[in-house]
Design a protein around this motif. Structure first.
Motif, PDB file in Angstrom:
ATOM      1  N   VAL A  28       0.806  -1.334  -0.113  1.00  0.00           N
ATOM      2  CA  VAL A  28      -0.073   0.027   0.004  1.00  0.00           C
ATOM      3  C   VAL A  28       0.866   1.296   0.069  1.00  0.00           C
ATOM      4  O   VAL A  28       1.571   1.490   0.880  1.00  0.00           O
ATOM      5  CB  VAL A  28      -0.876   0.043   1.379  1.00  0.00           C
ATOM      6  CG1 VAL A  28      -1.983   1.327   1.012  1.00  0.00           C
ATOM      7  CG2 VAL A  28      -1.775  -1.210   1.123  1.00  0.00           C
ATOM      8  N   LEU A  78      -3.480   4.450   5.255  1.00  0.00           N
ATOM      9  CA  LEU A  78      -3.740   2.929   5.322  1.00  0.00           C
ATOM     10  C   LEU A  78      -5.049   2.667   6.002  1.00  0.00           C
ATOM     11  O   LEU A  78      -5.853   1.736   5.596  1.00  0.00           O
ATOM     12  CB  LEU A  78      -2.670   2.288   6.166  1.00  0.00           C
ATOM     13  CG  LEU A  78      -2.659   0.767   6.265  1.00  0.00           C
ATOM     14  CD1 LEU A  78      -2.628  -0.022   5.115  1.00  0.00           C
ATOM     15  CD2 LEU A  78      -1.754   0.163   7.324  1.00  0.00           C
ATOM     16  N   LEU A 101      -1.159  -1.288  -4.150  1.00  0.00           N
ATOM     17  CA  LEU A 101      -2.349  -0.255  -4.209  1.00  0.00           C
ATOM     18  C   LEU A 101      -1.856   1.285  -3.902  1.00  0.00           C
ATOM     19  O   LEU A 101      -1.302   1.385  -2.788  1.00  0.00           O
ATOM     20  CB  LEU A 101      -3.118  -0.707  -3.130  1.00  0.00           C
ATOM     21  CG  LEU A 101      -4.430   0.471  -2.569  1.00  0.00           C
ATOM     22  CD1 LEU A 101      -5.408   0.449  -3.835  1.00  0.00           C
ATOM     23  CD2 LEU A 101      -5.120  -0.124  -1.230  1.00  0.00           C
ATOM     24  N   SER A 153      -2.559   4.747  -2.673  1.00  0.00           N
ATOM     25  CA  SER A 153      -3.414   5.348  -1.964  1.00  0.00           C
ATOM     26  C   SER A 153      -3.547   6.706  -1.757  1.00  0.00           C
ATOM     27  O   SER A 153      -2.295   7.313  -1.249  1.00  0.00           O
ATOM     28  CB  SER A 153      -3.643   4.824  -0.551  1.00  0.00           C
ATOM     29  OG  SER A 153      -4.247   5.101   0.497  1.00  0.00           O
TER      30      SER A 153
END
Length: 282
Positions: free
Chosen positions: A52, A129, A187, A189
């Motif tokens: 992430v 997160l 991912l 973010s």
């Protein structure tokens, strides 16, 4: 040789958890559908480890000693940090880490011209997160997580080309330095347009957001790097929109790939343009 199994990016605006019910139901449905798709993609891709990549909101280091990228090397990652709980309004969570994989990647990128850091303790997590964990129910997937927090705020910020190059090196390290058969997801973010605490705090640059999403779907990375610059992001919302640099890290790691928007909404009460995308790897 490990494989990049998944590539996604999504907004992490705290309004998605703290003020979700302030948006009209139609917009809430779009966001639920997008994050449900992220959850399903993580599961369907049989991803073992999910990186992430999200910005650090100056919570984990002093501005006088600030890393460009910080790898979370802890065996588990817990959040949200106490200071952020009142406005995030998400349940406490603990995600399994992947310390050996995280350290391998961190050490493999040791020759980077950027300032990299590895942290063995639990990092302070805010929306970077916490929001994707809550909205995509990452705890239910069982996937191990490696947080990679990046500097999008403290000058000099690694610009779009530096972030793309970092992504290329990260992708190469995943494919060549990790065990065969390991499936690694990515991912990004953060974003889209917003200006936290600035004079345009209540404004969303919907024109920029839609232009950005169209640009990704056009699958033209040289054009992205030429036009979607850090300065252009700042024009769309200073101190916030440049979180999209995490998306550019993902793009560098996977190279040119078809991209599909999972949805977009502009909700004033959330103080941020909200969208998500998935890149198709096969």
């Amino acid at each position: 040789m490990a494989e990049i199994s998944l590539a996604l990016a999504a907004s992490h605006a705290p309004g998605l958890t703290g003020w979700f019910d302030k948006a009209p139901e139609a917009e809430r449905r779009v966001v639920r559908k997008a994050y449900d798709a992220i959850h399903e993609a993580v599961v369907a891709s049989r991803t073992d480890v999910l990186l992430v990549i999200g910005n650090d909101h100056v919570a984990n280091a002093k501005v006088s000693d600030y890393a460009d990228f910080t790898f979370g090397l802890a065996p588990q990652h817990s959040g949200p940090d106490e200071w952020f709980k009142p406005w995030l309004r998400v349940d406490d969570y603990t995600l399994p880490g992947a310390p050996e994989t995280a350290r391998t990647l961190y050490e493999a990128l040791g020759d980077s011209p950027l300032n990299l850091r590895g942290e063995t303790g639990n990092l302070r997590f805010d929306d970077n997160l916490s929001v994707p964990t809550a909205m995509a129910d990452l705890t239910a997937t069982g996937v191990a997580v490696i947080p990679v927090l990046q500097n999008c705020t403290v000058p000099p910020v690694p610009d779009e080309r530096a972030c793309y190059s970092f992504g290329e090196a990260l992708g190469e390290a995943i494919r060549t330095r990790l065990p065969a058969g390991l499936r690694v997801g990515l991912l990004g973010s953060g974003g889209l347009s917003h200006e936290p605490g600035g004079p345009r705090y209540l404004e969303i640059d919907e024109k920029f957001d839609r232009w950005w999403l169209d640009l990704l779907e056009a699958d033209d990375h040289p054009r992205v790097l030429a036009e979607a610059t850090f300065d252009r992001m700042e024009q769309a919302g200073s101190g916030g929109t440049a979180e999209l640099l995490s998306w550019i890290v993902v793009m560098g790691a996977i190279g040119p790939r078809p991209c599909t928007s999972l949805g977009y909404v502009a909700v004033e009460q959330w103080r941020c343009g909200v969208g998500a995308v998935q890149w198709h790897l096969s």
